[in-house]
Each structure stands twice: as structure tokens, then as C-alpha cells.
Write a protein that holds these residues in place. Sequence first.
Motif, short mmCIF file in Angstrom:
data_model
loop_
_atom_site.label_atom_id
_atom_site.label_comp_id
_atom_site.label_asym_id
_atom_site.label_seq_id
_atom_site.Cartn_x
_atom_site.Cartn_y
_atom_site.Cartn_z
N LEU A 91 0.80 -1.22 0.00
CA LEU A 91 0.00 0.00 0.00
C LEU A 91 0.83 1.27 0.00
N ASP A 92 2.13 1.15 0.34
CA ASP A 92 2.98 2.35 0.35
C ASP A 92 3.75 2.52 -0.95
N CYS A 93 3.46 1.66 -1.95
CA CYS A 93 4.09 1.83 -3.27
C CYS A 93 3.38 0.95 -4.28
N LEU A 94 2.54 1.58 -5.09
CA LEU A 94 1.79 0.83 -6.09
C LEU A 94 2.43 1.01 -7.46
N ALA A 95 3.63 0.45 -7.62
CA ALA A 95 4.32 0.51 -8.91
C ALA A 95 3.79 -0.60 -9.81
N THR A 96 3.80 -0.35 -11.11
CA THR A 96 3.36 -1.37 -12.07
C THR A 96 4.20 -2.63 -11.90
N LEU A 97 3.55 -3.78 -11.93
CA LEU A 97 4.25 -5.05 -11.73
C LEU A 97 5.27 -5.30 -12.84
N PRO A 98 6.38 -5.95 -12.52
CA PRO A 98 7.38 -6.30 -13.54
C PRO A 98 6.78 -7.23 -14.60
N MET A 99 7.35 -7.23 -15.79
CA MET A 99 6.83 -8.02 -16.90
C MET A 99 6.82 -9.52 -16.60
N ASP A 100 7.75 -9.99 -15.77
CA ASP A 100 7.83 -11.41 -15.48
C ASP A 100 7.08 -11.80 -14.21
N ASP A 101 6.34 -10.87 -13.62
CA ASP A 101 5.59 -11.18 -12.40
C ASP A 101 4.47 -12.17 -12.74
N PRO A 102 4.26 -13.21 -11.94
CA PRO A 102 3.23 -14.21 -12.25
C PRO A 102 1.81 -13.64 -12.27
N LYS A 103 1.60 -12.47 -11.66
CA LYS A 103 0.28 -11.87 -11.63
C LYS A 103 0.15 -10.71 -12.61
N LYS A 104 1.10 -10.61 -13.51
CA LYS A 104 1.08 -9.51 -14.48
C LYS A 104 -0.18 -9.54 -15.35
N ASN A 105 -0.58 -10.73 -15.79
CA ASN A 105 -1.77 -10.82 -16.64
C ASN A 105 -3.03 -10.41 -15.89
N ILE A 106 -3.08 -10.67 -14.60
CA ILE A 106 -4.23 -10.23 -13.79
C ILE A 106 -4.28 -8.71 -13.78
N GLU A 107 -3.12 -8.08 -13.59
CA GLU A 107 -3.04 -6.63 -13.61
C GLU A 107 -3.51 -6.08 -14.96
N ARG A 108 -3.10 -6.72 -16.03
CA ARG A 108 -3.49 -6.27 -17.38
C ARG A 108 -5.01 -6.38 -17.57
N VAL A 109 -5.57 -7.52 -17.19
CA VAL A 109 -7.00 -7.75 -17.41
C VAL A 109 -7.85 -6.78 -16.58
N ILE A 110 -7.50 -6.60 -15.32
CA ILE A 110 -8.25 -5.68 -14.46
C ILE A 110 -8.20 -4.26 -15.03
N SER A 111 -7.02 -3.83 -15.44
CA SER A 111 -6.87 -2.49 -16.01
C SER A 111 -7.69 -2.35 -17.28
N TYR A 112 -7.68 -3.39 -18.11
CA TYR A 112 -8.38 -3.30 -19.40
C TYR A 112 -9.89 -3.27 -19.23
N ILE A 113 -10.44 -4.12 -18.35
CA ILE A 113 -11.90 -4.12 -18.19
C ILE A 113 -12.37 -2.80 -17.56
N TYR A 114 -11.50 -2.19 -16.77
CA TYR A 114 -11.84 -0.87 -16.21
C TYR A 114 -11.84 0.17 -17.33
N PHE A 115 -10.85 0.11 -18.20
CA PHE A 115 -10.75 1.02 -19.34
C PHE A 115 -11.98 0.89 -20.24
N ILE A 116 -12.39 -0.34 -20.54
CA ILE A 116 -13.57 -0.57 -21.38
C ILE A 116 -14.82 0.00 -20.72
N ASN A 117 -14.90 -0.10 -19.39
CA ASN A 117 -16.05 0.45 -18.69
C ASN A 117 -16.14 1.97 -18.84
N LYS A 118 -14.97 2.63 -18.91
CA LYS A 118 -14.98 4.08 -19.11
C LYS A 118 -15.51 4.43 -20.51
N ILE A 119 -15.25 3.55 -21.47
CA ILE A 119 -15.81 3.76 -22.82
C ILE A 119 -17.33 3.56 -22.78
N ILE A 120 -17.76 2.52 -22.08
CA ILE A 120 -19.20 2.26 -21.94
C ILE A 120 -19.89 3.44 -21.26
#
Length: 265
Positions: A91-120
Motif C-alpha cells: 500500500l505504500d508503493c503501487l508501482a506497475t508489476l514487472p513483466m515477469d511477475d506471475p500476476k502480471k496478466n491479472i493486472e493487465r486484465v483488471i486495467s483493461y476491463i476498467y478502461f472498457i467500462n470508461k468507454i461504456i
Amino acid sequence: MFSKVLAVFNRPPADSVAKNFPFLGSAWPVTILLLLYMLFVLNYGKKFMEHRQPYEIKKIVIVYNFFQVIYNGVMFGIMFYYFFIDRVYPLDCLATLPMDDPKKNIERVISYIYFINKIIDLLDTIFFVLRKSYKQITFLHVYHHAFMVFAIYWVVRFNGFGGQFFTMALANTFVHIVMYFYYMISAIYTGIKRSLWWKKYITKIQIIQFVSVSLHSVYILVFNPKCEFPVALHFLILAQCVIFITMFSNFYMKTYVKPQHQKQQ
């Protein structure tokens, strides 16, 4: 000069996977979409409706608001889990996850569905035009909707998915659950719209949202200056929070405080 603009528009995304997502591979789709949105809601939509009666789209609006409550509710639940339970970010540093982080795809998907919602979300204004509810098409409304789409796109393009912006997304999805639920109830029960006493609290929650997000960025800047999230983006968050706090506060004063004061005189 024009060639430099084209170079920016064609610049590869910070995260190479982003090019595989619709609307993120190039700046042109988002730019054209927002230009069409602005032209319709500020000009051509009103001309189109000039000699027409407001469209009866009550059922569409109810379904849309119900969809938004569910969509934002699911996003809020997912982000809350990864934010506070799984602790993807400290919570004291929300830097973008490294490319090789195992949860990187989760970060991508959450960000993308939020982005699409802003379009909606842009459909809000389209419905206002089709119902000829022009008084609801304020500068605050249009700026807020257009900025969210535009800013998220360019942040993903230059910085990648996720990071500090998850704070804004988490707060924003909660606000939208409450807001779209209100819209849904007021659309179903048109007669009780004026008696829904909690309407004004939606604006208060929106203001609290931006205050809390800005305070979180200030906290990180002051107490964890070594955090890898770009300082420039912290200041972008702070600048926009100040703008939105000012505009929403002004809206609250004009809509709720001044009329109440005038009644008492």
C-alpha cells in the motif's frame, strides 16, 4: 511538428502485450471515438434531435444502469480482493508489476476491463441527447467522461497497466455502484425521483473519492519517495483530483446548498 505528433500516436506501448487489446494498439481508435463523442453530444446530436420528440428509451436505460451496477460491482470485488486480501501491491508503493511477475496478466486484465467500462460510460451522455435532457450535459459531465478514457489510454501507453491508478479505479467503481443504482431506481420509479434523499450524497462520495486518492499519492510522495511509480504521474493524479474536487464541489454548492439557502430566506 505533425510528424512528431504522428510519432507519438504510433509509439509502441510501454507493455508490448497492450497492442493485442482492442483500442490499445494505436492512439487513433480512442482519439476518433472521443472526437465523434464530442461532436455528437455537443453539436450534431442536438441538431439531430431538434425537430424530434425525445426517444422513449426507459427500458434501455434501466437495463444499462443494471448492467453498470453489476459490472462495477464485479470490478470492485476483484480489485478489493487483489488490493487488500492477496496484497498484489504494498500500500505504500503501487508501482506497475514487472513483466515477469506471475500476476502480471491479472493486472493487465483488471486495467483493461476498467478502461472498457470508461468507454461504456460514454453512453450516459448519448442517452441524455436522445432524451433531450440537455441540462445534464454539463462541462463537468463531458470533461469527466472524455478525460477518463483519454487519460487511461495514454497512461497505459507510456507507463503500462495498473499501479497507483488502481487506487482511483477501486474508489471509482464503488462510487459508480451507488450512482448507477440510484439512476436505475429513479428510472424504474419515476415518481419517487425527487424523494430519494440520498441523491446528494452521491456527489459527496465523489468528492471524498478524489480527496482520498490524492491523499494516498501525497502519502507515497512524502513517506516513500523511492517508490518506482513515476513522480510525474503522481502529480497528474493530484492535478486531476484538485480539478475534480473543485468542479464537483462547485456542482454540489449550486445544486444543493444555494437552493436550500434561498428557501430559508
